[in-house]
Design a protein around this motif. Structure first.
Motif, short mmCIF file in Angstrom:
data_model
loop_
_atom_site.label_atom_id
_atom_site.label_comp_id
_atom_site.label_asym_id
_atom_site.label_seq_id
_atom_site.Cartn_x
_atom_site.Cartn_y
_atom_site.Cartn_z
N THR A 1 0.86 -1.17 0.00
CA THR A 1 0.00 0.00 0.00
C THR A 1 0.90 1.23 0.00
O THR A 1 2.12 1.12 0.03
CB THR A 1 -0.92 0.04 1.24
N ALA B 1 -9.88 -5.05 6.33
CA ALA B 1 -10.21 -3.88 5.51
C ALA B 1 -9.74 -4.08 4.06
O ALA B 1 -10.39 -3.62 3.13
CB ALA B 1 -9.57 -2.62 6.10
N MET B 2 -8.59 -4.75 3.89
CA MET B 2 -8.05 -4.98 2.54
C MET B 2 -8.66 -6.19 1.84
O MET B 2 -8.57 -6.31 0.62
CB MET B 2 -6.52 -5.23 2.62
N ASN B 3 -9.25 -7.10 2.61
CA ASN B 3 -9.69 -8.39 2.09
C ASN B 3 -10.52 -8.28 0.81
O ASN B 3 -11.49 -7.54 0.75
CB ASN B 3 -10.49 -9.15 3.16
N LYS C 1 -9.80 -6.94 -1.97
CA LYS C 1 -9.45 -5.80 -2.83
C LYS C 1 -8.32 -6.19 -3.79
O LYS C 1 -7.52 -7.06 -3.51
CB LYS C 1 -9.00 -4.59 -1.99
N GLU D 1 -7.17 -0.51 -5.99
CA GLU D 1 -8.41 -0.26 -5.24
C GLU D 1 -8.08 0.43 -3.92
O GLU D 1 -6.99 0.30 -3.38
CB GLU D 1 -9.15 -1.57 -4.96
N PHE E 1 -9.12 1.23 0.18
CA PHE E 1 -9.79 0.69 1.34
C PHE E 1 -9.64 1.71 2.46
O PHE E 1 -8.79 2.59 2.41
CB PHE E 1 -9.25 -0.69 1.75
N SER E 2 -10.49 1.58 3.46
CA SER E 2 -10.48 2.54 4.55
C SER E 2 -10.30 1.83 5.88
O SER E 2 -10.91 0.80 6.13
CB SER E 2 -11.80 3.32 4.55
N ASN F 1 -8.08 6.59 4.13
CA ASN F 1 -8.10 5.81 2.90
C ASN F 1 -6.69 5.48 2.47
O ASN F 1 -5.78 6.29 2.60
CB ASN F 1 -8.79 6.61 1.78
N LYS G 1 -4.48 3.20 -0.72
CA LYS G 1 -4.57 2.58 -2.05
C LYS G 1 -3.64 1.37 -2.09
O LYS G 1 -2.50 1.44 -1.61
CB LYS G 1 -4.17 3.59 -3.12
#
Length: 146
Positions: A90, A123-125, A127, A131, A133-134, A139, A141
């Protein structure tokens, strides 16, 4: 990235933790045996405290043994999405979704090993690359997944 090597490094770290816990338990048991005396309640309290320490160490050891078993279920394959066994990059860092082990150095990069049950992994699952995620109202990326 060689995921087999990464998994082996994590296995090695877990083995080191297991050895350390086993050593601590043995040392604590030995000191528990040393306190046997006819001096009375004072020593009984000390032995009880040592027994509680042994129990706590045993619980921690069992947790690491569970992590070791879980790690055996991770296959060294390329991942297309954030899931168990994926290496996710990320904007904030590099994460290996495997076991909760903390920071390791792999191929001269800091990588954090996290459990699939951790809030970040959840939270990443699912994705994929690029994309968002928060987590905690921030947020992030996903830059890359391997």
């Amino acid at each position: 990235m060689n995921k087999s090597s990464l998994i082996n490094i994590v296995k090695l770290k877990l083995s080191e933790k297991i050895s350390n816990f086993e050593k601590l338990i043995a040392e604590t048991r030995a000191s528990s045996n040393d306190t046997k005396s006819s001096m009375g309640d004072k020593y009984e309290t000390g032995r009880e405290m040592l027994q509680q320490e042994i129990n706590n160490l045993q619980i921690q050891l069992n947790e690491v043994l569970k992590q070791q078993d879980f790690l055996k279920t991770i296959l060294p394959k390329q991942s297309e999405k954030a899931e168990k066994g994926a290496v996710v990059k990320t904007e904030k860092g590099l994460f290996f979704i495997s076991v909760s082990l903390g920071e390791i150095i792999f191929e001269n990069q800091k990588m954090i090993c996290i459990s699939p049950e951790s809030p970040l992994a959840k939270a990443m699952n699912g994705k994929q690359q690029n994309e968002l995620f928060s987590l905690n109202n921030m947020n992030q990326k996903i830059v890359d997944i391997q």
